[in-house]
Design an enzyme around this catalytic site. Structure first.
Site, short mmCIF file in Angstrom:
data_model
loop_
_atom_site.label_atom_id
_atom_site.label_comp_id
_atom_site.label_asym_id
_atom_site.label_seq_id
_atom_site.Cartn_x
_atom_site.Cartn_y
_atom_site.Cartn_z
N ASP A 8 83.33 35.43 26.59
CA ASP A 8 84.53 36.23 26.77
C ASP A 8 85.75 35.31 26.77
OD1 ASP A 8 85.97 38.56 27.00
OD2 ASP A 8 85.49 38.92 29.09
N GLY A 9 86.87 35.89 26.39
CA GLY A 9 88.14 35.19 26.41
C GLY A 9 89.14 36.00 27.20
N GLU A 48 88.53 34.25 22.76
CA GLU A 48 87.28 34.95 22.41
C GLU A 48 86.48 34.11 21.40
OE1 GLU A 48 86.09 37.64 23.79
OE2 GLU A 48 87.78 38.84 24.50
N ASP A 70 82.45 41.06 23.78
CA ASP A 70 83.20 42.32 23.76
C ASP A 70 84.37 42.24 22.78
OD1 ASP A 70 85.11 40.79 25.11
OD2 ASP A 70 84.82 41.80 27.03
N HIS A 120 84.35 45.35 30.28
CA HIS A 120 84.70 45.99 31.56
C HIS A 120 83.94 47.29 31.76
CE1 HIS A 120 87.79 42.93 31.60
NE2 HIS A 120 88.18 43.36 30.41
N ASP A 130 83.57 37.28 31.77
CA ASP A 130 84.98 37.67 31.97
C ASP A 130 85.56 36.98 33.20
OD1 ASP A 130 87.36 39.54 31.51
OD2 ASP A 130 86.77 40.04 33.56
#
Length: 156
Positions: A8-9, A48, A70, A120, A130
């Site tokens: 994740d970024g 990301e 994501d 999320h 995240d």
């Protein structure tokens, strides 16, 4: 052995402070490793993509890896094969060419598949990635994303 990387970024402003988070899992040997880093000025898409790159760079030897992200930006670019036509055109007019070149160099060393998950949405490992990314973005001792800062137009 199958490896799973949750990536994740994050960015606080776009551009703004940013960070990446990676959770590497090797379920067969019950191994879990976490990686993160923060940057003083970057974009969400760069973080990301950098998360996926870091996941690949941490592997030794040719591995089977599933990158769970994501990010539609990263996932679609690879699974829909856009990045390969961008490469043929030397990334002309595309953002983040420095990272895409680095990504492809590492992508070709492994057997990589991508899986997209909704962000999320309560997925444990995605939420952990995240958390790592956002904590890195909010942290101290932020690094310089040279690829981004060199590409920015001066304000004056």
């Amino acid at each position: 052995m199958q490896i799973i990387a949750y990536t994740d970024g994050s960015s606080r402003g776009n551009p703004g402070r940013g960070g990446y988070g990676v959770v590497l899992l090797a379920p067969d040997i019950k191994l879990k490793k976490e990686f993160s880093m923060g940057f003083r000025r970057t974009t969400n898409n760069r973080m990301e993509l950098l998360a996926a790159i870091i996941a690949l760079e941490k592997l030794k030897g040719k591995q089977n890896i599933t990158i769970v992200t994501d990010s539609k930006y990263v996932c679609d670019a690879v699974t829909k094969k856009w990045v390969f036509s961008w490469e043929k055109k030397q990334f002309s007019g595309k953002k983040n060419p420095d990272l895409w070149v680095r990504f492809l160099r590492n992508f070709r060393k492994h057997n990589v598949t991508f899986q997209w998950v909704k962000g999320h949405a309560g997925h444990h490992w995605n939420e952990l990635a995240d958390k790592l990314a956002t904590e890195a973005a909010d942290g101290k001792d932020l690094k310089i994303d040279l690829g981004f800062e060199r590409s920015e137009k001066p304000l004056f």
